[in-house]
Scaffold this active site. Sequence first.
Site, short mmCIF file in Angstrom:
data_model
loop_
_atom_site.label_atom_id
_atom_site.label_comp_id
_atom_site.label_asym_id
_atom_site.label_seq_id
_atom_site.Cartn_x
_atom_site.Cartn_y
_atom_site.Cartn_z
N GLY A 55 2.82 2.40 10.76
CA GLY A 55 3.68 3.57 10.63
C GLY A 55 4.68 3.77 11.74
O GLY A 55 5.34 4.81 11.81
N GLU A 103 -5.04 -4.97 10.60
CA GLU A 103 -4.02 -3.93 10.78
C GLU A 103 -4.30 -3.19 12.08
O GLU A 103 -5.10 -2.25 12.11
CB GLU A 103 -4.07 -2.93 9.62
CG GLU A 103 -3.72 -3.52 8.27
CD GLU A 103 -3.10 -2.47 7.34
OE1 GLU A 103 -1.99 -2.71 6.89
OE2 GLU A 103 -3.73 -1.43 7.10
N HIS A 148 -9.35 1.15 5.11
CA HIS A 148 -8.07 1.31 5.80
C HIS A 148 -8.28 2.24 7.00
O HIS A 148 -9.10 3.17 6.94
CB HIS A 148 -7.03 1.90 4.84
CG HIS A 148 -5.65 1.85 5.40
ND1 HIS A 148 -5.20 2.77 6.32
CD2 HIS A 148 -4.64 0.98 5.20
CE1 HIS A 148 -3.95 2.45 6.66
NE2 HIS A 148 -3.58 1.37 5.99
N ASN A 155 0.87 -1.18 0.00
CA ASN A 155 0.00 0.00 0.00
C ASN A 155 0.90 1.23 0.00
O ASN A 155 1.52 1.54 1.01
CB ASN A 155 -0.89 -0.04 1.26
CG ASN A 155 -1.72 1.22 1.42
OD1 ASN A 155 -1.78 2.06 0.52
ND2 ASN A 155 -2.36 1.36 2.58
N TRP A 156 0.97 1.89 -1.14
CA TRP A 156 1.87 3.05 -1.26
C TRP A 156 1.31 4.29 -0.56
O TRP A 156 1.99 5.29 -0.45
CB TRP A 156 2.14 3.35 -2.74
CG TRP A 156 3.18 2.46 -3.35
CD1 TRP A 156 3.66 1.28 -2.85
CD2 TRP A 156 3.88 2.68 -4.59
NE1 TRP A 156 4.62 0.76 -3.69
CE2 TRP A 156 4.78 1.59 -4.77
CE3 TRP A 156 3.85 3.68 -5.57
CZ2 TRP A 156 5.62 1.48 -5.88
CZ3 TRP A 156 4.69 3.56 -6.67
CH2 TRP A 156 5.57 2.48 -6.82
N LYS A 157 0.06 4.24 -0.14
CA LYS A 157 -0.59 5.40 0.50
C LYS A 157 -0.37 6.63 -0.39
O LYS A 157 -0.38 6.50 -1.61
CB LYS A 157 -0.05 5.59 1.92
CG LYS A 157 -0.16 4.29 2.74
CD LYS A 157 0.11 4.46 4.20
CE LYS A 157 -0.06 3.12 4.90
NZ LYS A 157 0.09 3.21 6.35
N GLU A 194 -6.65 4.62 8.07
CA GLU A 194 -6.44 6.05 7.78
C GLU A 194 -7.70 6.66 7.17
O GLU A 194 -7.96 7.86 7.34
CB GLU A 194 -5.22 6.22 6.87
CG GLU A 194 -3.93 5.98 7.65
CD GLU A 194 -2.78 5.43 6.82
OE1 GLU A 194 -2.82 5.52 5.58
OE2 GLU A 194 -1.83 4.91 7.45
N SER A 198 3.74 -2.20 10.25
CA SER A 198 5.19 -2.30 10.50
C SER A 198 5.79 -3.63 10.07
O SER A 198 6.66 -4.16 10.74
CB SER A 198 5.50 -2.01 11.98
OG SER A 198 5.17 -0.67 12.28
N GLY A 240 3.07 -1.18 4.19
CA GLY A 240 3.09 0.24 3.84
C GLY A 240 4.48 0.67 3.39
O GLY A 240 4.92 0.38 2.28
P1 13P Z 1 3.37 0.39 7.56
O1 13P Z 1 3.82 -0.92 6.95
O2 13P Z 1 4.11 1.57 7.02
O3 13P Z 1 3.34 0.32 9.06
O4 13P Z 1 1.85 0.62 7.07
C1 13P Z 1 0.97 -0.46 7.21
C2 13P Z 1 -0.27 -0.13 6.49
O5 13P Z 1 -1.05 0.71 6.92
C3 13P Z 1 -0.55 -0.84 5.23
O6 13P Z 1 -1.84 -0.62 4.79
#
Ligand code: 13P
Length: 251
Positions: A171, A165, A98, A11-13, A100, A210, A231
């Site tokens: 993050g 998640e 998600h 997930n590149w966000k 977020e 993570s 992420g």
């Molecule tokens: P990270 O791997 O950066 O912690 O993010 C996880 C995430 O939210 C994937 O959707």
Amino acid sequence: MGSRKPLIAGNWKMFGRGADLAEIGALAETIGAAASKIDVLICPPAVFVAPAAWQTRDKPILIGGQDCSPNAADAARTGEVSAAMLADVGATYVIVGHSERRQNHKESDDLVRQKAEAAMAAGVTPIVCVGETQAERAAGQVAEVVGRQVKGSVPAQGAFVVAYEPVWAIGGNSTPTLAEIAEVHALIRETLAGQFGAQANETRILYGGSVGPKNAGEIFTVEGVDGALVGRASLKAADFSAIILGHPAAV
Ligand code: 13P
């Protein structure tokens, strides 16, 4: 046990530019034969879904969106992207719910379910995200929160993926223990079994939060973990390929 092919999704966000799509080409080179045993998916920002899908049309890498509209039909919805549009440019998966988006855009379980159903109607497989906050874990509410999110957010039928998640693990640098991951994955499958019976054994449940080259290998050995939603460590081919090649199915 169902026969669940592992899925490792990036997930590149809201990161990356057109030039970073070269990482996807580099990834395809590095993972080689592992891609026949593991589904490898990249979900770039919406504007890059089409070029990413074009770039990977002859490569064993799948492309997905990070969100879609709950509207299945074309409609006057400024700023929204429908699942049918994602499918039209070559996406086969879409992340919905998600944390977020649940937090920053106040998305409810009901809205997430509508998005998942819109995805399925367009032939796109939804990856439905669930997970507790730090405060909910501290209050002993993991089973209640995750159970409620699963029941409220997954589509009524069909093939979908669930991603566990924990919000507090995203993050940062901390993850649940392997035992805690196993416990929540079992809980999610039990909840799905309550809704879908034996078909729940076919549903892939990913862990996210993570995941990186250092810890992915041990997380993949956890009972009931069918892959990962990654992420930060999915942005660079070197990191993401190390995660993929660290899966027991890759060898
Ligand atoms: P990270 O791997 O950066 O912690 O993010 C996880 C995430 O939210 C994937 O959707």
